[in-house]
Design a protein around this motif. Structure first.
Motif, PDB file in Angstrom:
ATOM      1  N   GLU A  23       0.809  -1.217   0.000  1.00 37.96           N
ATOM      2  CA  GLU A  23       0.000   0.000   0.000  1.00 37.96           C
ATOM      3  C   GLU A  23       0.853   1.284   0.000  1.00 37.96           C
ATOM      4  N   ASP A  24       2.125   1.183   0.388  1.00 38.77           N
ATOM      5  CA  ASP A  24       3.011   2.349   0.376  1.00 38.77           C
ATOM      6  C   ASP A  24       3.431   2.751  -1.041  1.00 38.77           C
ATOM      7  N   THR A  25       3.317   1.847  -1.987  1.00 41.57           N
ATOM      8  CA  THR A  25       3.815   2.116  -3.347  1.00 41.57           C
ATOM      9  C   THR A  25       2.908   3.041  -4.148  1.00 41.57           C
ATOM     10  N   ALA A  26       1.753   3.392  -3.627  1.00 41.45           N
ATOM     11  CA  ALA A  26       0.832   4.294  -4.321  1.00 41.45           C
ATOM     12  C   ALA A  26       1.217   5.760  -4.138  1.00 41.45           C
ATOM     13  N   TYR A  27       2.253   6.015  -3.352  1.00 45.89           N
ATOM     14  CA  TYR A  27       2.610   7.382  -2.991  1.00 45.89           C
ATOM     15  C   TYR A  27       3.916   7.840  -3.641  1.00 45.89           C
ATOM     16  N   LEU A  28       4.080   9.156  -3.693  1.00 45.27           N
ATOM     17  CA  LEU A  28       5.343   9.794  -4.049  1.00 45.27           C
ATOM     18  C   LEU A  28       6.051  10.134  -2.737  1.00 45.27           C
ATOM     19  N   TYR A  29       7.374  10.216  -2.784  1.00 44.00           N
ATOM     20  CA  TYR A  29       8.143  10.465  -1.570  1.00 44.00           C
ATOM     21  C   TYR A  29       9.188  11.556  -1.791  1.00 44.00           C
ATOM     22  N   ASN A  30       9.393  12.369  -0.767  1.00 47.59           N
ATOM     23  CA  ASN A  30      10.499  13.324  -0.739  1.00 47.59           C
ATOM     24  C   ASN A  30      11.617  12.691   0.081  1.00 47.59           C
ATOM     25  N   ILE A  31      12.840  12.764  -0.464  1.00 48.10           N
ATOM     26  CA  ILE A  31      13.995  12.130   0.168  1.00 48.10           C
ATOM     27  C   ILE A  31      15.000  13.215   0.567  1.00 48.10           C
ATOM     28  N   PHE A  32      15.458  13.135   1.818  1.00 49.77           N
ATOM     29  CA  PHE A  32      16.389  14.112   2.366  1.00 49.77           C
ATOM     30  C   PHE A  32      17.620  13.418   2.946  1.00 49.77           C
ATOM     31  N   VAL A  33      18.736  14.144   2.951  1.00 48.51           N
ATOM     32  CA  VAL A  33      19.916  13.714   3.689  1.00 48.51           C
ATOM     33  C   VAL A  33      20.051  14.657   4.879  1.00 48.51           C
ATOM     34  N   ASN A  34      20.233  14.085   6.050  1.00 47.21           N
ATOM     35  CA  ASN A  34      20.479  14.858   7.263  1.00 47.21           C
ATOM     36  C   ASN A  34      21.981  14.873   7.527  1.00 47.21           C
ATOM     37  N   VAL A  35      22.511  16.044   7.858  1.00 49.33           N
ATOM     38  CA  VAL A  35      23.926  16.170   8.207  1.00 49.33           C
ATOM     39  C   VAL A  35      24.019  17.002   9.476  1.00 49.33           C
ATOM     40  N   ARG A  36      24.814  16.527  10.404  1.00 49.10           N
ATOM     41  CA  ARG A  36      25.088  17.260  11.642  1.00 49.10           C
ATOM     42  C   ARG A  36      26.600  17.412  11.743  1.00 49.10           C
ATOM     43  N   HIS A  37      27.062  18.665  11.878  1.00 46.99           N
ATOM     44  CA  HIS A  37      28.514  18.906  11.899  1.00 46.99           C
ATOM     45  C   HIS A  37      28.863  19.993  12.902  1.00 46.99           C
ATOM     46  N   LYS A  38      30.144  20.083  13.192  1.00 47.99           N
ATOM     47  CA  LYS A  38      30.653  21.130  14.081  1.00 47.99           C
ATOM     48  C   LYS A  38      30.880  22.396  13.265  1.00 47.99           C
ATOM     49  N   ASP A  39      30.909  23.525  13.960  1.00 50.15           N
ATOM     50  CA  ASP A  39      31.191  24.813  13.333  1.00 50.15           C
ATOM     51  C   ASP A  39      32.576  24.817  12.685  1.00 50.15           C
ATOM     52  N   SER A  40      33.452  23.969  13.157  1.00 48.46           N
ATOM     53  CA  SER A  40      34.818  23.908  12.632  1.00 48.46           C
ATOM     54  C   SER A  40      34.935  23.097  11.337  1.00 48.46           C
ATOM     55  N   TYR A  41      33.817  22.568  10.832  1.00 50.40           N
ATOM     56  CA  TYR A  41      33.860  21.852   9.548  1.00 50.40           C
ATOM     57  C   TYR A  41      34.437  22.811   8.495  1.00 50.40           C
ATOM     58  N   PRO A  42      35.463  22.374   7.745  1.00 47.69           N
ATOM     59  CA  PRO A  42      36.222  23.326   6.917  1.00 47.69           C
ATOM     60  C   PRO A  42      35.642  23.670   5.543  1.00 47.69           C
ATOM     61  N   TYR A  43      34.499  23.119   5.161  1.00 46.82           N
ATOM     62  CA  TYR A  43      33.984  23.345   3.806  1.00 46.82           C
ATOM     63  C   TYR A  43      32.562  23.905   3.854  1.00 46.82           C
ATOM     64  N   SER A  44      32.121  24.474   2.736  1.00 44.74           N
ATOM     65  CA  SER A  44      30.765  25.026   2.649  1.00 44.74           C
ATOM     66  C   SER A  44      29.777  24.010   2.083  1.00 44.74           C
ATOM     67  N   ASN A  45      30.261  22.833   1.754  1.00 45.13           N
ATOM     68  CA  ASN A  45      29.399  21.797   1.191  1.00 45.13           C
ATOM     69  C   ASN A  45      29.963  20.427   1.538  1.00 45.13           C
ATOM     70  N   ILE A  46      29.274  19.419   1.087  1.00 40.02           N
ATOM     71  CA  ILE A  46      29.786  18.052   1.169  1.00 40.02           C
ATOM     72  C   ILE A  46      29.243  17.300  -0.037  1.00 40.02           C
ATOM     73  N   TRP A  47      30.105  16.555  -0.671  1.00 37.65           N
ATOM     74  CA  TRP A  47      29.712  15.700  -1.794  1.00 37.65           C
ATOM     75  C   TRP A  47      29.544  14.279  -1.278  1.00 37.65           C
ATOM     76  N   LEU A  48      28.444  13.647  -1.675  1.00 38.40           N
ATOM     77  CA  LEU A  48      28.174  12.255  -1.313  1.00 38.40           C
ATOM     78  C   LEU A  48      27.890  11.442  -2.561  1.00 38.40           C
ATOM     79  N   VAL A  49      28.166  10.161  -2.479  1.00 33.97           N
ATOM     80  CA  VAL A  49      27.626   9.208  -3.443  1.00 33.97           C
ATOM     81  C   VAL A  49      26.526   8.476  -2.690  1.00 33.97           C
ATOM     82  N   VAL A  50      25.306   8.671  -3.157  1.00 36.18           N
ATOM     83  CA  VAL A  50      24.143   8.010  -2.561  1.00 36.18           C
ATOM     84  C   VAL A  50      23.761   6.866  -3.492  1.00 36.18           C
ATOM     85  N   SER A  51      23.896   5.646  -2.996  1.00 37.49           N
ATOM     86  CA  SER A  51      23.514   4.469  -3.784  1.00 37.49           C
ATOM     87  C   SER A  51      22.155   3.992  -3.304  1.00 37.49           C
ATOM     88  N   THR A  52      21.234   3.865  -4.243  1.00 37.52           N
ATOM     89  CA  THR A  52      19.890   3.401  -3.936  1.00 37.52           C
ATOM     90  C   THR A  52      19.716   2.024  -4.549  1.00 37.52           C
TER      91      THR A  52
END
Length: 169
Positions: free
Chosen positions: A54-83
């Motif tokens: 019954e879940d397959t009748a729907y559309l889904y929004n997919i998000f990545v959650n990231v939690r980091h310290k203020d000292s993280y040295p970059y303005s972004n992060i690149w990921l490879v997301v394998s589904t």
């Protein structure tokens, strides 16, 4: 046994029975800690989501959650997301997750020196096969290990019915 004790026991038994029943998915969210807050290429967090027919009748929004310290040295992060769809091969996709604006201000919500982001990677995704979907995250930055990343997670939420589909009660 008092009425209060009977009520507590009955409520506990209902919870046990309810936890054994498969439930329709409205929202899935799971966050995993990055060991030592240094994300190495070898550490590939995995998230498994099981959809009922019954879940397959729907559309889904997919998000990545990231939690980091203020000292993280970059303005972004690149990921490879394998589904990996049920009974399918993993499909990798390289995604950029912006964490700061052009001036260097963090985009997520912050408390002290810790920032949390919930970044959409796919809107109105079609997950049309019942079964277990497997999402694997790999950090894909030049630096290894990647410092000051505390947690990474996956959030999937219903975005409405697919066209020409009817909800199954």
């Amino acid at each position: 046994m008092s009425n209060f004790c009977r009520t507590i026991v009955a409520a506990g038994m209902l919870l046990i029975v309810a936890s054994c029943q498969p439930m329709k998915m409205d929202t899935y969210e799971k966050n995993l800690e990055i060991p030592g807050h240094e994300w190495s290429y070898e550490h590939k967090p995995v998230f498994e989501v099981t959809l009922l027919p019954e879940d397959t009748a729907y559309l889904y929004n997919i998000f990545v959650n990231v939690r980091h310290k203020d000292s993280y040295p970059y303005s972004n992060i690149w990921l490879v997301v394998s589904t990996q769809f049920p009974e399918g091969k993993p499909i990798p996709q390289r995604v950029e997750l912006p964490l700061a604006d052009m001036s260097g201000k963090w985009l997520g919500s912050g408390l002290d020196d810790i920032y949390e982001h919930q970044i959409p990677i796919q809107q109105k995704a079609i997950l049309n096969k019942p079964g277990t979907y497997r999402f694997t995250f790999e950090q894909n930055m030049r630096q290894n290990p990647l410092p000051d990343i505390m947690n990474v997670g996956l959030r999937i939420e219903k975005a409405g019915l697919r066209k020409n589909e009817k909800a199954i009660p």
